[in-house]
Design an enzyme around this catalytic site. Structure first.
Site, PDB file in Angstrom:
ATOM      1  N   CYS A 184      66.686  75.019  52.607  1.00  0.00           N
ATOM      2  CA  CYS A 184      66.596  74.221  53.826  1.00  0.00           C
ATOM      3  C   CYS A 184      67.559  74.785  54.867  1.00  0.00           C
ATOM      4  O   CYS A 184      68.710  75.096  54.542  1.00  0.00           O
ATOM      5  CB  CYS A 184      66.962  72.771  53.511  1.00  0.00           C
ATOM      6  SG  CYS A 184      66.864  71.679  54.936  1.00  0.00           S
ATOM      7  N   LEU A 185      67.090  74.926  56.098  1.00  0.00           N
ATOM      8  CA  LEU A 185      67.957  75.451  57.164  1.00  0.00           C
ATOM      9  C   LEU A 185      69.161  74.550  57.393  1.00  0.00           C
ATOM     10  O   LEU A 185      70.182  75.011  57.906  1.00  0.00           O
ATOM     11  CB  LEU A 185      67.161  75.594  58.469  1.00  0.00           C
ATOM     12  CG  LEU A 185      66.035  76.636  58.454  1.00  0.00           C
ATOM     13  CD1 LEU A 185      65.224  76.567  59.736  1.00  0.00           C
ATOM     14  CD2 LEU A 185      66.598  78.035  58.254  1.00  0.00           C
ATOM     15  N   GLY A 190      59.642  76.523  58.535  1.00  0.00           N
ATOM     16  CA  GLY A 190      59.307  75.179  59.009  1.00  0.00           C
ATOM     17  C   GLY A 190      60.538  74.524  59.602  1.00  0.00           C
ATOM     18  O   GLY A 190      61.670  74.887  59.268  1.00  0.00           O
ATOM     19  N   HIS A 218      61.916  65.222  55.957  1.00  0.00           N
ATOM     20  CA  HIS A 218      62.947  65.285  57.006  1.00  0.00           C
ATOM     21  C   HIS A 218      62.772  64.173  58.034  1.00  0.00           C
ATOM     22  O   HIS A 218      63.744  63.534  58.438  1.00  0.00           O
ATOM     23  CB  HIS A 218      62.885  66.627  57.760  1.00  0.00           C
ATOM     24  CG  HIS A 218      63.747  67.701  57.178  1.00  0.00           C
ATOM     25  ND1 HIS A 218      65.094  67.544  56.961  1.00  0.00           N
ATOM     26  CD2 HIS A 218      63.455  68.964  56.783  1.00  0.00           C
ATOM     27  CE1 HIS A 218      65.587  68.667  56.449  1.00  0.00           C
ATOM     28  NE2 HIS A 218      64.614  69.537  56.326  1.00  0.00           N
ATOM     29  N   HIS A 229      58.176  68.825  52.487  1.00  0.00           N
ATOM     30  CA  HIS A 229      59.591  69.042  52.811  1.00  0.00           C
ATOM     31  C   HIS A 229      59.885  68.556  54.243  1.00  0.00           C
ATOM     32  O   HIS A 229      60.867  67.849  54.484  1.00  0.00           O
ATOM     33  CB  HIS A 229      59.904  70.538  52.664  1.00  0.00           C
ATOM     34  CG  HIS A 229      61.317  70.924  52.963  1.00  0.00           C
ATOM     35  ND1 HIS A 229      62.164  71.430  52.002  1.00  0.00           N
ATOM     36  CD2 HIS A 229      62.036  70.904  54.118  1.00  0.00           C
ATOM     37  CE1 HIS A 229      63.347  71.694  52.564  1.00  0.00           C
ATOM     38  NE2 HIS A 229      63.295  71.383  53.844  1.00  0.00           N
ATOM     39  N   GLU A 230      59.019  68.904  55.190  1.00  0.00           N
ATOM     40  CA  GLU A 230      59.248  68.539  56.603  1.00  0.00           C
ATOM     41  C   GLU A 230      58.997  67.056  56.849  1.00  0.00           C
ATOM     42  O   GLU A 230      59.710  66.431  57.632  1.00  0.00           O
ATOM     43  CB  GLU A 230      58.367  69.393  57.525  1.00  0.00           C
ATOM     44  CG  GLU A 230      58.569  70.901  57.434  1.00  0.00           C
ATOM     45  CD  GLU A 230      60.012  71.345  57.563  1.00  0.00           C
ATOM     46  OE1 GLU A 230      60.813  70.631  58.191  1.00  0.00           O
ATOM     47  OE2 GLU A 230      60.351  72.410  57.013  1.00  0.00           O
ATOM     48  N   GLN A 265      66.149  68.160  62.804  1.00  0.00           N
ATOM     49  CA  GLN A 265      67.084  69.230  62.431  1.00  0.00           C
ATOM     50  C   GLN A 265      67.786  69.838  63.650  1.00  0.00           C
ATOM     51  O   GLN A 265      68.804  70.505  63.507  1.00  0.00           O
ATOM     52  CB  GLN A 265      66.375  70.328  61.637  1.00  0.00           C
ATOM     53  CG  GLN A 265      65.952  69.843  60.241  1.00  0.00           C
ATOM     54  CD  GLN A 265      65.259  70.942  59.473  1.00  0.00           C
ATOM     55  OE1 GLN A 265      64.065  71.159  59.630  1.00  0.00           O
ATOM     56  NE2 GLN A 265      65.999  71.667  58.655  1.00  0.00           N
TER      57      GLN A 265
HETATM   58 ZN   LIG Z   1      64.693  71.361  55.396  1.00  0.00          ZN
END
Ligand SMILES: [Zn+2]
Length: 186
Positions: free
Chosen positions: A94-95, A46, A140, A136-137, A51
Site C-alpha cells: 500500500c502506498l 491504484g 480505503h 483494496h481501494e 490517500q
Molecule cells: Zn492502499
C-alpha cells in the site's frame, strides 16, 4: 495537475470514511487528474482519494504492465455488490504503508458498480489483480487498510514500526524507490 503528498500510516485520516460524490464537477475532474499524477509518480497501480487527504469516494487505477500502454481507469462511488465464495491469497502492499508487503485472503472475484467520469453507471465483474485492487481501494474509502486483514500480531508490529518512523520524520523516501510498481497496490 499536481503530484500530491500521500498520507502515510499512522495518519488518522486514513481511517476516515469517505463521502459519496454527489456531482461530478470540475473539482472532481481536477481531483482525478491529481490522483493519476500522484499514482504514476509513486509509482502505484491504484489510489483512493483519501490517500491524498480528500475524503471522497473516488478511486483511480492502472493495471497496465511497464511495457504496455497506459490504461487509466476511474471508479466514482464504487461499491461491491457481489463476492465469490472462493477466496484467493495475494501479496499486497500500500502506498500509505510503504515497504510492507503481506499475504491477504479476499474473495477471488467481485462485482463492483460505479460511475464513470461522465456520471454513467457501470458494473464490472472483476477477477485476479483487478478484483484484489478494487477491494483494496474500496476498503480505503471505507477507512479500512489491508493490514486489517492480517493477524493482530503482524498488524501491531507494523503499527509500531510506522509510529516510530513518524516520530523520526517519516519513513525514508529512499527506501520507497526502485521497487516494482506492482507491489504497491495502492
Ligand atoms: Zn492502499
Amino acid at each position: 495537475m499536481a503530484v500530491r503528498d500521500i498520507l502515510i500510516l499512522p495518519d488518522k485520516r486514513l481511517r476516515q470514511k469517505s463521502e459519496t460524490v454527489k456531482a461530478i464537477d470540475k473539482s472532481v475532474r481536477k481531483l482525478v487528474d491529481d490522483m493519476f499524477e500522484t499514482m504514476y509518480a509513486a509509482p502505484g497501480i491504484g489510489l483512493a482519494a483519501i490517500q491524498i487527504g480528500v475524503p471522497q469516494r473516488v478511486v483511480t487505477m492502472d493495471l497496465a504492465k511497464k511495457d504496455e500502454p497506459k490504461q487509466p481507469q476511474v471508479f466514482i462511488n464504487p461499491e461491491v455488490v457481489w463476492t465469490s465464495p472462493e477466496t484467493a491469497v495475494n501479496e499486497e502492499g500500500c502506498l500509505s504503508i510503504p515497504e510492507y508487503y503481506e499475504e491477504v485472503t479476499r474473495p477471488k472475484a467481485v462485482r463492483v458498480k460505479y460511475l464513470d467520469l461522465d456520471g454513467k453507471p457501470h458494473e464490472v465483474d472483476a477477477a485476479d489483480l483487478l478484483a484484489t485492487c478494487l477491494q483494496h481501494e474500496i476498503d480505503h474509502i471505507n477507512g479500512v487498510l489491508f493490514i486489517d486483514h492480517i493477524s493482530k500480531l503482524k498488524r501491531d508490529m507494523v503499527m509500531k514500526k510506522f509510529k516510530k518512523a513518524a516520530k523520526h520524520g517519516g519513513p525514508s523516501k529512499a527506501l520507497a524507490e526502485d521497487k516494482e510498481p506492482s507491489h504497491h497496490i495502492g
